[in-house]
Design an enzyme around this catalytic site. Structure first.
Site, PDB file in Angstrom:
ATOM      1  N   LYS A 187       0.826  -1.211   0.000  1.00 45.67           N
ATOM      2  CA  LYS A 187       0.000   0.000   0.000  1.00 45.67           C
ATOM      3  C   LYS A 187       0.857   1.257   0.000  1.00 45.67           C
ATOM      4  O   LYS A 187       0.437   2.300  -0.517  1.00 45.67           O
ATOM      5  CB  LYS A 187      -1.005  -0.021   1.154  1.00 45.67           C
ATOM      6  CG  LYS A 187      -0.398   0.078   2.551  1.00 45.67           C
ATOM      7  CD  LYS A 187      -0.225   1.501   3.043  1.00 45.67           C
ATOM      8  CE  LYS A 187       0.581   1.535   4.338  1.00 45.67           C
ATOM      9  NZ  LYS A 187       0.822   2.914   4.809  1.00 45.67           N
ATOM     10  N   THR A 244      -4.250   5.637   3.144  1.00 44.75           N
ATOM     11  CA  THR A 244      -3.017   6.275   2.704  1.00 44.75           C
ATOM     12  C   THR A 244      -3.077   6.761   1.261  1.00 44.75           C
ATOM     13  O   THR A 244      -2.219   7.531   0.844  1.00 44.75           O
ATOM     14  CB  THR A 244      -1.818   5.332   2.873  1.00 44.75           C
ATOM     15  OG1 THR A 244      -2.119   4.078   2.273  1.00 44.75           O
ATOM     16  CG2 THR A 244      -1.506   5.106   4.329  1.00 44.75           C
ATOM     17  N   SER A 250      -0.388  11.205   4.580  1.00 47.39           N
ATOM     18  CA  SER A 250       0.465  10.073   4.243  1.00 47.39           C
ATOM     19  C   SER A 250       1.753  10.586   3.603  1.00 47.39           C
ATOM     20  O   SER A 250       1.717  11.331   2.622  1.00 47.39           O
ATOM     21  CB  SER A 250      -0.250   9.133   3.268  1.00 47.39           C
ATOM     22  OG  SER A 250       0.675   8.301   2.596  1.00 47.39           O
ATOM     23  N   VAL A 275      10.721   9.246   6.811  1.00 45.70           N
ATOM     24  CA  VAL A 275      10.964   8.276   5.744  1.00 45.70           C
ATOM     25  C   VAL A 275       9.656   7.929   5.036  1.00 45.70           C
ATOM     26  O   VAL A 275       8.668   7.587   5.684  1.00 45.70           O
ATOM     27  CB  VAL A 275      11.601   6.995   6.313  1.00 45.70           C
ATOM     28  CG1 VAL A 275      11.772   5.942   5.222  1.00 45.70           C
ATOM     29  CG2 VAL A 275      12.948   7.318   6.947  1.00 45.70           C
ATOM     30  N   GLU A 277       8.483   5.077   3.221  1.00 49.50           N
ATOM     31  CA  GLU A 277       8.948   3.705   3.009  1.00 49.50           C
ATOM     32  C   GLU A 277       8.690   3.205   1.591  1.00 49.50           C
ATOM     33  O   GLU A 277       9.438   2.373   1.075  1.00 49.50           O
ATOM     34  CB  GLU A 277       8.273   2.763   4.012  1.00 49.50           C
ATOM     35  CG  GLU A 277       8.707   2.946   5.461  1.00 49.50           C
ATOM     36  CD  GLU A 277      10.083   2.367   5.772  1.00 49.50           C
ATOM     37  OE1 GLU A 277      10.788   1.969   4.825  1.00 49.50           O
ATOM     38  OE2 GLU A 277      10.428   2.322   6.956  1.00 49.50           O
TER      39      GLU A 277
END
Length: 331
Positions: A187, A244, A250, A275, A277
Site C-alpha cells: 500500500k 493512505t 500520508s 521516511v 517507506e
C-alpha cells in the site's frame, strides 16, 4: 513503576504508539537514536522533530540505551524498515515478544520484516501490527482499528492484546503474518501512485480506479507469497490502502503528489526528516514481482517515476494505453 512495554523508534509513528500505550498511565519506554530528542521528550514532554502536535504523557520515558530496551518483555519495533536488522542485532534480543510496526521490504535481500526479525532475534516471538493509522490521529486519541497478526497464534494474542488494546485503539486477531506485512508494504507504493494522480489533477474518478486496480496488484502479489485473501481485504490491506491513498497526511501520498507536480524524488526525499517507506519498497517489490511473473503495472510505473526515467504525465499515459482486457483481481 517499571515499564512492561517498549517502543523502539521515536519518529512520528513510534511516538504516537507510545502516547497511545501510555494513555492509561502505564509506563512506556521509548527509544530514540538522537540524544537531544531523548532529553527533549523527558524534559519538555514534546517531540518537535517528528510529532510536534502532541503533548506527551508523563508515563513516557525516553532512552537511547538499547540494552535497557532489550530487557523488556514486549517491544514494538518502529524503526524504518531498512534499519530493523541493525537495531535488533545491536540490541541482542533473545526472547520475549517483538511486535513489528514498520511497513516495508528490505532492500538488497527482498525479505519481509518478519524474516529480518527472525534472523536478528531468533529467540523472540514475532507479531505484526498494521492497519489504517495516521500517527497524529492515534496520538490525539482518535479511534482506530488494526490487525495484530501473531506467529505464536492465539496464545501470543492472549498475551499481547491486553498490552496493546486501548479504548480508542482496537486490535483484531490474525495469525497471517505474511498477509499483514504484505498489505502494509504494497500500500505504501500504491499511495505514491495515488499522490501522482492528485498532483497531476486527474480527479477523483482516476484515484478510485487506481485504488481498485492497485488492490488487485496487492492481492496477486500477496496470494503468490502465501498471504490469505481475507487478510488482504481487511484492515492491514484494503483498510490501510484506502487511508493512505486519500490524504497528504500520508508521507507516501505526499511524495507522489510532489512527483506529479514536477519535483524529483531525490529533491523531495532529501528535504525530509521522515521516511517514505514506499520509495525504498517499490524497486524491491517490482523485482520480486518480475521474478515470479506477477503483473504489477502500477508498481512498475512508480519505480519509473522514482528513477526519474520519464515525466509523470508520460508514465500515466503509458498505464492508460495498456491493452484492454477483462477485469481480473486474483489472477
Amino acid at each position: 513503576m517499571t515499564a512492561g512495554v517498549g517502543v523502539v523508534g521515536a519518529g512520528a509513528w513510534g511516538t504516537a504508539l507510545a502516547q497511545m500505550l501510555a494513555s492509561d498511565g502505564r509506563e512506556v519506554l521509548l527509544w530514540a537514536r538522537e540524544a537531544e530528542l531523548v532529553d527533549e521528550i523527558n524534559a519538555k514532554r514534546t517531540n518537535s522533530l517528528f510529532l510536534p502536535s502532541a503533548r506527551l504523557a508523563p508515563a513516557i520515558r525516553a532512552t537511547s540505551d538499547l540494552g535497557e530496551m532489550a530487557a523488556l518483555p514486549v517491544l514494538l519495533m518502529v524503526t524504518p524498515a531498512q534499519f530493523l536488522a541493525g537495531v535488533l542485532g545491536a540490541m541482542g534480543r533473545t526472547d520475549g515478544d517483538v511486535v513489528l510496526c514498520s511497513k516495508g521490504i528490505e532492500a538488497g535481500t527482498g525479505r519481509l520484516m518478519a524474516e529480518v526479525a527472525r534472523d536478528a532475534a531468533p529467540g523472540a516471538e514475532i507479531a505484526v501490527l498494521s492497519g489504517p493509522t495516521f500517527a497524529h490521529e492515534v496520538a490525539a486519541g482518535l479511534p482506530t482499528a488494526v490487525t495484530l497478526a501473531c506467529e505464536g497464534g492465539e496464545t501470543q494474542w492472549q498475551r499481547l492484546s491486553p498490552v496493546i488494546a486501548r479504548p480508542t485503539f482496537r486490535p483484531y486477531y490474525s495469525d497471517d503474518v505474511a498477509g499483514a506485512e504484505i498489505g502494509g508494504a504494497v500500500k505504501n507504493v500504491l499511495a505514491i501512485a495515488c499522490g501522482v494522480v492528485d498532483g497531476l489533477g486527474l480527479g477523483q474518478n482516476a484515484r478510485a480506479a487506481l485504488i481498485s486496480r492497485g488492490f488487485a496488484e496487492m492481492q496477486r502479489f500477496g496470494l503468490a507469497l502465501g498471504a490469505r485473501a481475507e487478510t488482504l481485504s481487511g484492515l492491514s490491506g484494503l483498510g490501510d490502502l484506502v487511508l493512505t491513498c486519500s490524504s497528504t497526511s500520508s508521507r507516501n501520498f505526499s511524495l507522489g503528489k510532489a512527483l506529479g507536480e514536477g519535483a524529483s524524488a531525490t529533491d523531495v526525499l532529501g528535504a525530509r526528516n521522515s521516511v517514505a517507506e514506499g520509495a525504498f519498497t517499490a524497486p524491491v517489490l517490482a523485482d520480486i514481482a518480475r521474478s515470479r511473473g506477477i503483473s504489477m503495472p502500477i508498481v512498475e510505473a512508480v519505480v519509473t517515476l522514482l528513477e526519474g526515467a520519464a515525466p509523470a504525465r508520460d508514465v500515466v499515459a503509458g498505464l492508460l494505453s495498456r491493452p484492454l482486457k477483462a477485469e481480473t483481481v486474483l489472477v
